[in-house]
Scaffold this motif. Structure first.
Motif, mmCIF file in Angstrom:
data_model
loop_
_atom_site.group_PDB
_atom_site.id
_atom_site.type_symbol
_atom_site.label_atom_id
_atom_site.label_comp_id
_atom_site.label_asym_id
_atom_site.label_seq_id
_atom_site.Cartn_x
_atom_site.Cartn_y
_atom_site.Cartn_z
ATOM 1 N N GLU A 1 3.601 0.914 -6.911
ATOM 2 C CA GLU A 1 3.856 1.163 -5.489
ATOM 3 C C GLU A 1 4.332 2.597 -5.266
ATOM 4 O OE1 GLU A 1 5.173 -3.071 -3.593
ATOM 5 O OE2 GLU A 1 6.587 -2.160 -5.002
ATOM 6 N N VAL A 2 5.208 3.081 -6.151
ATOM 7 C CA VAL A 2 5.692 4.457 -6.042
ATOM 8 C C VAL A 2 4.521 5.421 -6.214
ATOM 9 C CG1 VAL A 2 7.197 6.204 -7.063
ATOM 10 C CG2 VAL A 2 8.004 3.847 -6.843
ATOM 11 N N VAL B 1 3.095 8.249 -3.558
ATOM 12 C CA VAL B 1 2.959 9.669 -3.909
ATOM 13 C C VAL B 1 1.522 10.127 -3.673
ATOM 14 C CG1 VAL B 1 3.034 11.323 -5.817
ATOM 15 C CG2 VAL B 1 4.880 9.675 -5.523
ATOM 16 N N VAL B 2 0.558 9.334 -4.071
ATOM 17 C CA VAL B 2 -0.853 9.682 -3.857
ATOM 18 C C VAL B 2 -1.135 9.781 -2.357
ATOM 19 C CG1 VAL B 2 -3.210 8.789 -4.077
ATOM 20 C CG2 VAL B 2 -1.689 8.793 -6.057
ATOM 21 N N HIS B 3 -0.595 8.864 -1.586
ATOM 22 C CA HIS B 3 -0.774 8.896 -0.131
ATOM 23 C C HIS B 3 -0.242 10.208 0.449
ATOM 24 C CE1 HIS B 3 -0.848 7.493 4.020
ATOM 25 N NE2 HIS B 3 0.421 7.797 4.131
ATOM 26 N N SER C 1 0.841 -1.197 0.000
ATOM 27 C CA SER C 1 0.000 0.000 0.000
ATOM 28 C C SER C 1 0.880 1.252 0.000
ATOM 29 C CB SER C 1 -0.895 0.001 1.238
ATOM 30 O OG SER C 1 -0.104 0.215 2.393
ATOM 31 N N GLY C 2 0.267 2.383 -0.296
ATOM 32 C CA GLY C 2 0.992 3.645 -0.299
ATOM 33 C C GLY C 2 1.530 4.001 1.073
ATOM 34 N N GLU C 3 0.747 3.719 2.101
ATOM 35 C CA GLU C 3 1.187 4.021 3.463
ATOM 36 C C GLU C 3 2.396 3.164 3.846
ATOM 37 O OE1 GLU C 3 -0.607 4.278 8.001
ATOM 38 O OE2 GLU C 3 -1.883 3.588 6.367
ATOM 39 N N THR D 1 6.093 4.620 4.762
ATOM 40 C CA THR D 1 6.750 4.321 6.037
ATOM 41 C C THR D 1 8.124 3.699 5.839
ATOM 42 O OG1 THR D 1 4.586 3.981 7.036
ATOM 43 C CG2 THR D 1 6.477 3.092 8.217
ATOM 44 N N SER D 2 8.247 2.779 4.877
ATOM 45 C CA SER D 2 9.516 2.068 4.699
ATOM 46 C C SER D 2 10.541 2.839 3.884
ATOM 47 C CB SER D 2 9.269 0.705 4.054
ATOM 48 O OG SER D 2 8.821 0.871 2.718
#
Length: 186
Positions: free
Chosen positions: A147-148, A152-154, A83-85, A89-90
């Motif tokens: 994933e990137v 970015v959307v997040h 996920s974006g979150e 975080t990572s």
């Protein structure tokens, strides 16, 4: 002047008291050593390898290394996109959490407004290819483009954007179904 303050008085005044003090000192020392030896040897001491022929010890020695906490990953398995979150975080939080090297801080609408105004496609392109101090894919080449884009959307949506999370591209059709469709009809 009197020499009374220079006199030294001892608790031992006679030779008999001296002999008793010396014997008492040795008795306390020997008793201390005996108690220490009993304390140390009270438990049954086993050396390394004393139980080496037990079945569980043998099984532990011949067990495969991969069973000791390693997670093996199938390189041919389909990739599970995060996920974006999780990506933020990572990977992204290291710079965007503190605003390192001019990176817009997470949730800072003022810093993100100019970037959001450039549009979704431009922001995603910069994140994937890298721009100024930001390396491509945030420095993690193992990330998929989706994933990137999710990360970015997040980040942009927490700064006031209204971007839609990207869809996962459709998987290619199985190879076994293609030859059956291409077979000529008789």
């Amino acid at each position: 002047m009197s020499d009374a303050h220079n006199e030294h008085e001892s608790a031992i005044r006679t030779p008999k008291q001296l002999v008793a003090a010396v014997i008492g000192f040795f008795a306390v020392t020997v008793l201390g050593i005996i108690l220490l030896v009993q304390y140390v040897t009270a438990d049954k001491l086993t050396g390394r390898g004393s139980n080496s022929q037990a079945p569980e010890e043998i099984a532990a020695r011949i067990a495969p290394v991969a069973d000791t906490g390693f997670t093996l990953k199938d390189a041919n398995a389909p990739k599970v996109l995060q996920s974006g979150e999780a990506i933020y975080t990572s990977t992204c939080a290291a710079c965007h959490g503190a605003g390192v090297a001019g990176a817009p801080k997470f949730g800072d609408a003022g810093a993100w407004s100019a970037r959001i105004a450039q549009g979704y496609d431009t922001i995603i392109k910069h994140a994937i290819e890298g721009i100024r101090a930001m390396p491509a894919k945030g420095g993690n080449p193992d990330l998929d483009d989706v994933e990137v884009a999710r990360a970015v959307v997040h980040m942009a949506n927490h700064a006031g954007a209204k971007f839609k999370e990207p869809e996962v591209p459709a998987a290619p059709a199985p190879a076994a179904a293609a030859p059956a469709e291409a077979a000529p009809a008789k």
